[in-house]
Design an enzyme around this catalytic site. Structure first.
Site, mmCIF file in Angstrom:
data_model
loop_
_atom_site.group_PDB
_atom_site.id
_atom_site.type_symbol
_atom_site.label_atom_id
_atom_site.label_comp_id
_atom_site.label_asym_id
_atom_site.label_seq_id
_atom_site.Cartn_x
_atom_site.Cartn_y
_atom_site.Cartn_z
ATOM 1 N N HIS A 80 39.968 53.277 17.583
ATOM 2 C CA HIS A 80 39.484 52.484 18.716
ATOM 3 C C HIS A 80 40.670 51.979 19.538
ATOM 4 C CE1 HIS A 80 37.491 49.414 21.101
ATOM 5 N NE2 HIS A 80 38.299 48.510 20.593
ATOM 6 N N ASP A 109 50.624 64.507 49.096
ATOM 7 C CA ASP A 109 50.246 64.691 47.695
ATOM 8 C C ASP A 109 51.281 63.959 46.851
ATOM 9 O OD1 ASP A 109 49.394 65.812 45.145
ATOM 10 O OD2 ASP A 109 48.428 67.387 46.310
ATOM 11 N N TRP A 145 46.230 50.339 15.117
ATOM 12 C CA TRP A 145 46.923 51.144 16.136
ATOM 13 C C TRP A 145 48.428 50.956 16.108
ATOM 14 C CZ3 TRP A 145 49.483 50.154 20.997
ATOM 15 C CH2 TRP A 145 49.742 48.807 21.231
ATOM 16 N N SER A 172 52.787 62.807 28.479
ATOM 17 C CA SER A 172 51.929 62.820 29.662
ATOM 18 C C SER A 172 52.188 61.602 30.544
ATOM 19 C CB SER A 172 50.464 62.853 29.232
ATOM 20 O OG SER A 172 49.634 62.548 30.324
ATOM 21 N N SER A 173 52.251 60.420 29.924
ATOM 22 C CA SER A 173 52.393 59.233 30.779
ATOM 23 C C SER A 173 53.807 59.131 31.345
ATOM 24 C CB SER A 173 51.982 57.957 30.043
ATOM 25 O OG SER A 173 52.697 57.820 28.859
ATOM 26 N N HIS A 256 55.141 45.200 23.510
ATOM 27 C CA HIS A 256 54.901 44.136 24.481
ATOM 28 C C HIS A 256 54.936 44.637 25.921
ATOM 29 C CE1 HIS A 256 53.878 40.267 25.899
ATOM 30 N NE2 HIS A 256 54.690 40.551 26.892
ATOM 31 N N GLU A 258 54.141 47.432 26.859
ATOM 32 C CA GLU A 258 52.903 48.202 26.978
ATOM 33 C C GLU A 258 51.746 47.327 27.482
ATOM 34 O OE1 GLU A 258 52.080 51.369 26.750
ATOM 35 O OE2 GLU A 258 49.909 51.037 26.868
ATOM 36 N N TYR A 260 51.973 45.057 29.575
ATOM 37 C CA TYR A 260 52.125 44.943 31.027
ATOM 38 C C TYR A 260 51.956 46.274 31.724
ATOM 39 C CZ TYR A 260 52.870 40.152 30.227
ATOM 40 O OH TYR A 260 52.648 38.862 29.850
ATOM 41 N N SER A 271 44.845 42.895 43.750
ATOM 42 C CA SER A 271 45.556 42.463 44.959
ATOM 43 C C SER A 271 45.140 43.260 46.194
ATOM 44 C CB SER A 271 47.071 42.595 44.766
ATOM 45 O OG SER A 271 47.487 41.834 43.660
ATOM 46 N N HIS A 305 57.381 37.909 19.362
ATOM 47 C CA HIS A 305 56.277 36.950 19.228
ATOM 48 C C HIS A 305 55.082 37.585 18.506
ATOM 49 C CE1 HIS A 305 54.897 38.120 23.590
ATOM 50 N NE2 HIS A 305 54.480 38.992 22.718
ATOM 51 N N HIS A 306 55.152 38.899 18.278
ATOM 52 C CA HIS A 306 54.115 39.561 17.479
ATOM 53 C C HIS A 306 54.448 39.518 15.991
ATOM 54 C CE1 HIS A 306 52.063 41.348 20.980
ATOM 55 N NE2 HIS A 306 53.266 41.342 21.510
ATOM 56 N N THR A 331 53.260 34.589 36.172
ATOM 57 C CA THR A 331 51.823 34.864 36.114
ATOM 58 C C THR A 331 51.058 33.797 36.876
ATOM 59 O OG1 THR A 331 52.209 35.799 33.931
ATOM 60 C CG2 THR A 331 49.927 35.465 34.564
ATOM 61 N N LYS A 334 51.141 34.467 40.535
ATOM 62 C CA LYS A 334 50.176 35.491 40.955
ATOM 63 C C LYS A 334 48.762 34.923 41.043
ATOM 64 C CE LYS A 334 50.764 39.701 39.485
ATOM 65 N NZ LYS A 334 51.427 40.596 40.457
ATOM 66 N N ARG A 453 41.444 39.705 10.804
ATOM 67 C CA ARG A 453 41.062 40.916 11.533
ATOM 68 C C ARG A 453 41.181 42.129 10.605
ATOM 69 N NH1 ARG A 453 46.318 42.144 15.434
ATOM 70 N NH2 ARG A 453 44.980 43.829 16.158
#
Ligand code: CU1
Length: 528
Positions: A80, A109, A145, A172-173, A256, A258, A260, A271, A305-306, A331, A334, A453
């Site tokens: 998931h 293009d 994950w 790919s990314s 981390h 990721e 963002y 926006s 922090h993780h 943040t 924004k 969890r």
């Protein structure tokens, strides 16, 4: 039409030989085709990852083991997460980038049109590899994950399939991001300076740099797991002189940023949408650019922090706590700008605006629970609890998914030439927001009460909130089919969309001639 070798006529000639049917989609280099494929692929993956979430919520509907055995349950949480992050959310925003960036900057293009085709077509094999790992002996990776060793060093072949799939998805990314950076830096229409780009372009420019910086870090981490598994290394094996905590540092140095990579393009979509439905230009454009850049830079220096619970020195904990809290400042800028854009605007509340406002409320809530978790002393209590699950689903679902919906509804008239069914769109929004909160708000309470969890069973005290959460999840899942109906109806027909269907402050992409002059890098401009 005058013959310009390698110019517009080249593209024109090409039309006569264009493959049809399935081959059109396999061979296409057109950014709109590829954008559409990315969006359809990501929606399909969203449904696959969603079904896995529903297996999880079905098992957690009541205490005890009813639906899946614990090992399958863990495989569901792993797939998931991986599918939603790499298969659904990231490709969705790459789809938006493909569709909208060339239109927004007046390019014909993407810069590397053929590589664009390749970036997309890497995704389906990776997705098949990842999901089919459920069928091999031992099943899919059951590690979550994050793929933490030492667990992942010991698992079966499903783990190797997950590692390979992550590699392909990463390639790919990275290719998609190289394409986006090159397009944005080289193919803007004359006069469009960087600080005149629509904000969606800015957010993707920043995101693409993040992708290029951190996807190789993840690739390195999972490759080290691979060599620990099969080639006798001991990067993460304490018995061989390695350290499993090293993996966590490498993983979260990717992980981390990721967050963002997922959130920043969502900021970009919102926006674009909020100004259009406020009939005002975006408030504080330059501060948006600087705030987004600050968030991206700060995202590199907060990773631990993780991992407050691994036993790091107090000085380290304090550093990561304060660095994390710093992110609240840009943040906040924004969020203030979005609210100020709406302030005294001529607001209307069509579906894209509803999803944007939903994003604004709920993403901010997810930001605040993030601030709670940033505090070391609090996080040590809440680590690996449902509070964390609640927090990041406010960021991922209400943040990224809701803004993707905002963008999809906003640009559907541009993409299809038809207006979508506004009544069904609004129904989709209200069902989504009610069931989303029903699913995830109660998980804060479960976490605060101590429910861990990634556990298929739980003690009786957690029963009520889990039941509410599971009912919410099924409601949320079913509500998403309304979106599918809206899109199919919109493609099939409906009221013709005008050039500026929202009758307000739509961006450049609505009026730019399309296709624009032919000047991708793969058909070099001819000197006259
Ligand atoms: Cu983080």
């Amino acid at each position: 039409m005058a013959a310009i070798p390698g110019g517009a006529d080249h593209a024109h000639d090409h039309d006569h030989h264009q493959p049809t049917g399935i081959m059109r989609w396999v061979t296409t280099t057109n950014h709109k085709d590829i954008g559409s494929m990315y969006l359809w692929f990501s929606f399909a993956m969203f449904l696959v990852g969603g079904v896995m979430a529903l297996v999880i919520r079905a098992e957690l509907f009541e205490p005890g083991l009813q639906v899946v055995d614990p090992d399958r349950f863990n495989q569901m949480t792993t797939l998931h997460g991986l599918i939603m992050v790499f298969g659904a959310i990231m490709p969705a925003f790459v789809g938006f980038a493909n569709w909208m960036i060339p239109l927004m900057i007046g390019a014909s293009d993407m810069a590397f049109a053929r590589m664009n085709n390749w970036s997309f077509w890497l995704l389906p094999p990776a997705a098949i590899l990842l999901t089919s790992s459920l069928l091999v002996p031992g099943g899919a990776a059951a590690s979550g994950w994050t793929l933490y060793p030492p667990l992942t060093v010991q698992m079966g072949i499903g783990m190797d399939m997950a590692i390979f799939a992550v590699h392909i998805l990463g390639i790919s990314s990275i290719m998609g991001s190289i394409n986006i950076v090159t397009t944005l830096l080289n193919m803007r229409a004359p006069g469009m300076t960087l600080m005149k780009m629509p904000l969606f372009c800015w957010t993707w420019l920043i995101t693409a740099y993040l992708v290029i910086a951190v996807m190789p870090v993840l690739a390195g981490a999972v490759t080290m797991i691979l060599t620990d598994r099969h080639f006798g290394t001991s990067f993460f094996n304490a018995a061989g002189g390695g350290d499993p905590v090293l993996y966590q540092h490498i993983f979260w140095f990717f992980g981390h940023p990721e967050v963002y990579i997922i959130a920043i393009p969502a900021f970009g979509v919102v926006s674009q949408v909020i100004p259009a439905f406020s009939r005002k230009p975006l408030f504080g454009y330059a501060s948006m650019v600087y705030a987004t850049s600050s968030i991206a830079i700060l995202s590199f220096i907060v990773w631990a922090h993780h991992m407050y619970t691994v036993g790091m020195p107090v000085a380290g904990q304090l550093y990561f706590m304060f660095a994390t809290m710093l992110i609240a400042i840009p943040t906040g800028v924004k969020v203030f700008n979005w609210v100020a854009t709406m302030w005294r605007g001529s607001l209307s509340f069509e579906t894209p605006m509803l999803f944007s406002i939903g994003f604004l409320f709920l993403f901010t809530l997810g930001g605040f629970s993030g601030l709670v978790l940033s505090m070391t002393a609090v996080d040590i209590q809440l680590h690996d609890s449902y509070y964390v699950v609640a927090h990041f689903h406010y960021v991922m679902v209400a943040g990224a998914l809701f803004s993707a919906y905002a963008g999809a509804y906003y640009w559907l008239p541009k993409w299809t030439g038809h207006m979508y069914d506004e009544k069904l769109g609004k129904l989709h929004f209200w069902l989504s927001i009610v069931f989303f909160n029903m699913t995830f708000f109660v998980q804060h309470f479960l976490g605060l009460a101590g429910m861990p969890r990634r556990i298929p069973d739980y003690s009786l005290q957690f029963a009520e909130f889990n039941m509410i959460s599971s009912i919410g999840a099924f409601g949320f899942g079913l509500s998403q089919l309304v979106f599918l109906v809206v899109v199919l109806k919109c493609i099939k027909g409906g009221e013709k969309a005008s050039a500026k269907p929202w009758d307000g402050a739509e961006g450049l992409e609505w009026t730019v001639p399309s296709p624009a002059p032919h000047h991708t890098f793969e058909t070099p401009p001819v000197f006259k």
